[in-house]
Design an enzyme around this catalytic site. Structure first.
Site, PDB file in Angstrom:
ATOM      1  N   HIS A 113       0.066  15.500 -26.827  1.00 42.09           N
ATOM      2  CA  HIS A 113      -0.028  14.131 -26.327  1.00 42.09           C
ATOM      3  C   HIS A 113      -1.339  13.439 -26.683  1.00 42.09           C
ATOM      4  CE1 HIS A 113       3.574  15.282 -24.282  1.00 42.09           C
ATOM      5  NE2 HIS A 113       3.685  14.126 -23.683  1.00 42.09           N
ATOM      6  N   LYS A 150       7.642  22.679 -15.505  1.00 46.97           N
ATOM      7  CA  LYS A 150       6.786  21.574 -15.054  1.00 46.97           C
ATOM      8  C   LYS A 150       6.471  21.752 -13.568  1.00 46.97           C
ATOM      9  CE  LYS A 150       5.506  16.893 -15.555  1.00 46.97           C
ATOM     10  NZ  LYS A 150       5.671  15.582 -16.109  1.00 46.97           N
ATOM     11  N   ARG A 201      -2.924  21.420 -15.319  1.00 43.58           N
ATOM     12  CA  ARG A 201      -1.886  20.433 -15.657  1.00 43.58           C
ATOM     13  C   ARG A 201      -2.133  19.787 -17.016  1.00 43.58           C
ATOM     14  NH1 ARG A 201       1.046  15.959 -11.764  1.00 43.58           N
ATOM     15  NH2 ARG A 201       2.286  15.070 -13.417  1.00 43.58           N
ATOM     16  N   GLU A 249      -4.080  17.043 -11.677  1.00 45.77           N
ATOM     17  CA  GLU A 249      -4.550  17.199 -13.053  1.00 45.77           C
ATOM     18  C   GLU A 249      -6.055  17.432 -13.153  1.00 45.77           C
ATOM     19  OE1 GLU A 249      -3.934  14.037 -15.995  1.00 45.77           O
ATOM     20  OE2 GLU A 249      -2.762  15.502 -17.097  1.00 45.77           O
ATOM     21  N   GLU A 286       9.731  17.096 -25.677  1.00 46.30           N
ATOM     22  CA  GLU A 286       9.062  17.520 -24.434  1.00 46.30           C
ATOM     23  C   GLU A 286       9.540  18.919 -24.022  1.00 46.30           C
ATOM     24  OE1 GLU A 286       6.533  15.949 -23.299  1.00 46.30           O
ATOM     25  OE2 GLU A 286       6.766  13.803 -23.695  1.00 46.30           O
ATOM     26  N   ARG A 307       0.821  -1.230   0.000  1.00 47.14           N
ATOM     27  CA  ARG A 307       0.000   0.000   0.000  1.00 47.14           C
ATOM     28  C   ARG A 307       0.849   1.271   0.000  1.00 47.14           C
ATOM     29  NH1 ARG A 307      -3.012  -3.076   3.770  1.00 47.14           N
ATOM     30  NH2 ARG A 307      -4.734  -4.058   2.677  1.00 47.14           N
ATOM     31  N   ASN A 314      -0.231  18.197 -21.602  1.00 50.13           N
ATOM     32  CA  ASN A 314      -0.586  17.184 -22.608  1.00 50.13           C
ATOM     33  C   ASN A 314      -0.567  17.746 -24.021  1.00 50.13           C
ATOM     34  OD1 ASN A 314      -1.001  15.019 -20.863  1.00 50.13           O
ATOM     35  ND2 ASN A 314      -2.915  15.975 -20.212  1.00 50.13           N
ATOM     36  N   LYS A 352       3.257  11.409 -11.705  1.00 45.31           N
ATOM     37  CA  LYS A 352       2.336  10.520 -12.431  1.00 45.31           C
ATOM     38  C   LYS A 352       3.040   9.205 -12.705  1.00 45.31           C
ATOM     39  CE  LYS A 352       0.234  13.393 -15.689  1.00 45.31           C
ATOM     40  NZ  LYS A 352      -0.523  13.373 -16.942  1.00 45.31           N
ATOM     41  N   HIS A 387       7.812   7.468 -28.010  1.00 45.24           N
ATOM     42  CA  HIS A 387       6.842   8.403 -27.415  1.00 45.24           C
ATOM     43  C   HIS A 387       7.099   9.854 -27.865  1.00 45.24           C
ATOM     44  CE1 HIS A 387       4.170  10.184 -24.484  1.00 45.24           C
ATOM     45  NE2 HIS A 387       5.172  10.933 -24.033  1.00 45.24           N
ATOM     46  N   HIS A 401      -0.647  10.109 -28.288  1.00 40.61           N
ATOM     47  CA  HIS A 401      -1.023   8.819 -27.697  1.00 40.61           C
ATOM     48  C   HIS A 401      -1.868   8.006 -28.673  1.00 40.61           C
ATOM     49  CE1 HIS A 401      -0.496  10.225 -23.232  1.00 40.61           C
ATOM     50  NE2 HIS A 401       0.641   9.895 -23.800  1.00 40.61           N
TER      51      HIS A 401
HETATM   52  N1  LIG Z   1       4.804  10.028 -15.942  1.00 34.55           N
HETATM   53  C1  LIG Z   1       4.818  11.059 -16.736  1.00 34.55           C
HETATM   54  O1  LIG Z   1       4.460  12.176 -16.359  1.00 34.55           O
HETATM   55  C2  LIG Z   1       5.311  10.872 -18.158  1.00 34.55           C
HETATM   56  C3  LIG Z   1       5.564  11.990 -18.964  1.00 34.55           C
HETATM   57  C4  LIG Z   1       6.076  11.776 -20.246  1.00 34.55           C
HETATM   58  C5  LIG Z   1       6.317  10.490 -20.701  1.00 34.55           C
HETATM   59  N2  LIG Z   1       6.042   9.447 -19.896  1.00 34.55           N
HETATM   60  C6  LIG Z   1       6.301   8.074 -20.358  1.00 34.55           C
HETATM   61  O2  LIG Z   1       7.682   7.902 -20.572  1.00 34.55           O
HETATM   62  C7  LIG Z   1       7.870   6.832 -21.487  1.00 34.55           C
HETATM   63  C8  LIG Z   1       8.929   7.201 -22.490  1.00 34.55           C
HETATM   64  O3  LIG Z   1      10.129   7.418 -21.796  1.00 34.55           O
HETATM   65  P1  LIG Z   1      11.531   7.324 -22.536  1.00 34.55           P
HETATM   66  O4  LIG Z   1      11.471   8.072 -23.797  1.00 34.55           O
HETATM   67  O5  LIG Z   1      12.561   7.673 -21.536  1.00 34.55           O
HETATM   68  O6  LIG Z   1      11.596   5.791 -22.971  1.00 34.55           O
HETATM   69  P2  LIG Z   1      12.338   4.487 -22.391  1.00 34.55           P
HETATM   70  O7  LIG Z   1      12.269   4.417 -20.942  1.00 34.55           O
HETATM   71  O8  LIG Z   1      11.803   3.367 -23.176  1.00 34.55           O
HETATM   72  O9  LIG Z   1      13.851   4.740 -22.788  1.00 34.55           O
HETATM   73  C9  LIG Z   1      14.171   4.798 -24.140  1.00 34.55           C
HETATM   74  C10 LIG Z   1      15.314   3.844 -24.504  1.00 34.55           C
HETATM   75  O10 LIG Z   1      16.544   4.407 -24.033  1.00 34.55           O
HETATM   76  C11 LIG Z   1      17.267   3.438 -23.281  1.00 34.55           C
HETATM   77  N3  LIG Z   1      18.026   4.211 -22.313  1.00 34.55           N
HETATM   78  C12 LIG Z   1      17.576   4.791 -21.180  1.00 34.55           C
HETATM   79  N4  LIG Z   1      18.552   5.521 -20.627  1.00 34.55           N
HETATM   80  C13 LIG Z   1      19.648   5.371 -21.416  1.00 34.55           C
HETATM   81  C14 LIG Z   1      20.959   5.896 -21.375  1.00 34.55           C
HETATM   82  N5  LIG Z   1      21.346   6.761 -20.441  1.00 34.55           N
HETATM   83  N6  LIG Z   1      21.834   5.537 -22.350  1.00 34.55           N
HETATM   84  C15 LIG Z   1      21.435   4.683 -23.336  1.00 34.55           C
HETATM   85  N7  LIG Z   1      20.200   4.189 -23.444  1.00 34.55           N
HETATM   86  C16 LIG Z   1      19.326   4.529 -22.499  1.00 34.55           C
HETATM   87  C17 LIG Z   1      16.209   2.521 -22.732  1.00 34.55           C
HETATM   88  O11 LIG Z   1      16.749   1.274 -22.434  1.00 34.55           O
HETATM   89  C18 LIG Z   1      15.219   2.467 -23.870  1.00 34.55           C
HETATM   90  O12 LIG Z   1      15.634   1.519 -24.818  1.00 34.55           O
HETATM   91  C19 LIG Z   1       6.529   6.578 -22.142  1.00 34.55           C
HETATM   92  O13 LIG Z   1       5.985   5.388 -21.656  1.00 34.55           O
HETATM   93  C20 LIG Z   1       5.678   7.753 -21.677  1.00 34.55           C
HETATM   94  O14 LIG Z   1       4.319   7.434 -21.563  1.00 34.55           O
HETATM   95  C21 LIG Z   1       5.547   9.604 -18.643  1.00 34.55           C
END
Ligand SMILES: NC(=O)c1ccc[n+]([C@@H]2O[C@H](COP(=O)([O-])OP(=O)(O)OC[C@H]3O[C@@H](n4cnc5c(N)ncnc54)[C@H](O)[C@@H]3O)[C@@H](O)[C@H]2O)c1
Length: 385
Positions: free
Chosen positions: A272, A251, A265, A261, A189, A125, A269, A147, A289, A276
């Protein structure tokens, strides 16, 4: 190391700097509640790519300071934001004997961050967690704001929670190992933050992109953008460090006003809602993404212009920047499916899709009454080159 406070129901700090991974044990000692003589256990979740690069360093650093550690390594990619991976992670945490006073560390990009945050919100929890974002996208966006979530077949991030970490540790040195596509995704972003809230930030990225194009006959690549971003500036900071700080602060401001949100907030998006829909249509395979967000922003700019919210000059200027960024092409058949997917967006209000649009560069606006035809035309225009 710069430190930025995030005011949330449970406030926390973001530490930003170069080579900051080594500060993790010290930050843990300083931040955890004082339980004399007891060092909490630390369980690290990461993905395979990041494990090869940084896991040993993190585990070794913690071990030297007397922290008992455990870890699990998951496959990289969006598929890891799933019930399957969640179950696996929770199982390993339980088998490692992780208790509520122990700490889960999410070491990786947004995928690991979203999964780790969600696991921390449901394990016993709620247990303490720390984010160490290692992609540019995760450092400027997904690690901030609390989030968390996973995807289901019906849509992205449809299962999740709000959960603040104990702190976020950003080590900009980890970005050196990112590939070109990941740089473009992170920049997407950052551009979004500029478009909704800061003309200055938009203009910095616009200039970087122009410089990158001038260097290589007009063709911009993720790695040419990196070269320009990593040039040293005053006081040994790089432009990149400056930009990350600015995006984090934008942010922070927005999240501070609307943590859960309800309204403001939603501005974050921008790009997005359409992004999405595209990611989901393409089953998270073709577009990363951030690339989907770039295409989504192109559509949102078209829509803002067609509704006379945004002037022609401003829209042309934004399109010049967005069109310069390398993004995979989307087939016509996919374009036709985007509108249908919008109805699955979890941010709908009173049964209507909520659109984040622009009044000008630096000022976003939220609308839900938008006619269907304008949306269809903007999807077509935004996805064409
Ligand atoms: N929670 C939120 O507010 C929020 C906001 C925006 C995006 N997101 C989410 O984030 C995700 C996308 O994140 P992302 O773009 O970081 O993708 P990811 O986590 O898949 O990373 C992208 C790739 O880079 C590699 N990688 C990570 N760090 C590395 C490094 N330092 N050197 C080499 N390779 C590395 C990973 O292994 C992966 O293959 C999506 O699922 C999206 O929905 C969440």
């Amino acid at each position: 190391m710069e430190s930025i406070e995030i005011s949330a129901r449970k406030p926390y700090r973001i530490y930003i700097g170069d080579k900051t991974l080594e500060n993790l044990p010290g930050l843990l000692e300083d931040t955890l509640p004082d339980r004399t003589g007891h060092r909490p256990g630390v369980f690290v979740v990461t993905d395979r790519n990041v494990a090869h690069l940084y896991l040993e360093k993190v585990i070794e650093g913690l071990g030297k300071k007397g922290f008992k550690t455990g870890h699990t390594v998951l496959p990289p990619g969006e598929d890891t934001k799933s019930f399957r991976a969640l179950r696996r992670l929770l199982t390993y945490m339980a088998r490692a004997g992780l208790g509520r006073d122990d700490v889960l560390v999410g070491l990786g990009g947004g995928v690991i961050g979203d999964l780790a945050g969600f696991a921390a919100s449901v394990y016993m929890r709620g247990c303490t967690h720390i984010m160490i974002p290692t992609t540019l996208l995760a450092q400027v966006d997904s690690s901030i704001g609390g989030k968390t979530g996973i995807n289901i077949k019906e849509g992205k991030n449809l299962v999740g929670s709000f959960k603040s970490p104990l702190f976020v540790l950003i080590d900009t040195e980890t970005l050196n190992t990112l590939d070109g596509r990941q740089w473009v995704c992170g920049l997407a972003e950052i551009i979004k933050c500029g478009l909704i809230r800061s003309r200055e930030l938009f203009e910095i990225v616009e200039q970087v992109t122009r410089d990158a194009a001038d260097d290589s006959d007009g063709t911009v690549t993720g790695l040419s953008l990196k070269t320009h971003l990593c040039q040293p500036r005053q006081k040994s900071r790089t432009l990149l460090g400056e930009i990350i700080g600015k995006a984090v602060k934008i942010k922070r401001e927005i999240v501070a006003e609307d943590e859960l949100e309800q309204d403001l907030r939603r501005l974050l998006n921008f790009g997005h809602t359409f992004g999405h829909a595209l990611e989901n249509l393409l089953r998270y395979r073709t577009l990363l993404h951030g690339e989907a967000v770039i295409l989504g922003m192109r559509i949102a700019v078209e829509l803002s212009k067609s509704l006379d919210l945004l002037s022609g000059n401003e829209s042309d200027r934004i399109k010049r920047l967005l069109n310069a960024l390398p993004v995979p092409r989307v087939k016509k058949a996919v374009t036709r499916g985007v509108y249908g997917r919008l109805t699955r967006d979890k941010k709908r209000r009173e049964g209507k899709t909520v659109y984040v649009l622009l009044k000008r560069i630096g000022e976003g606006v939220i609308l839900s009454d938008v006619d269907r035809r304008s949306v269809h035309e903007s999807i077509d225009a935004g996805l064409q080159r």
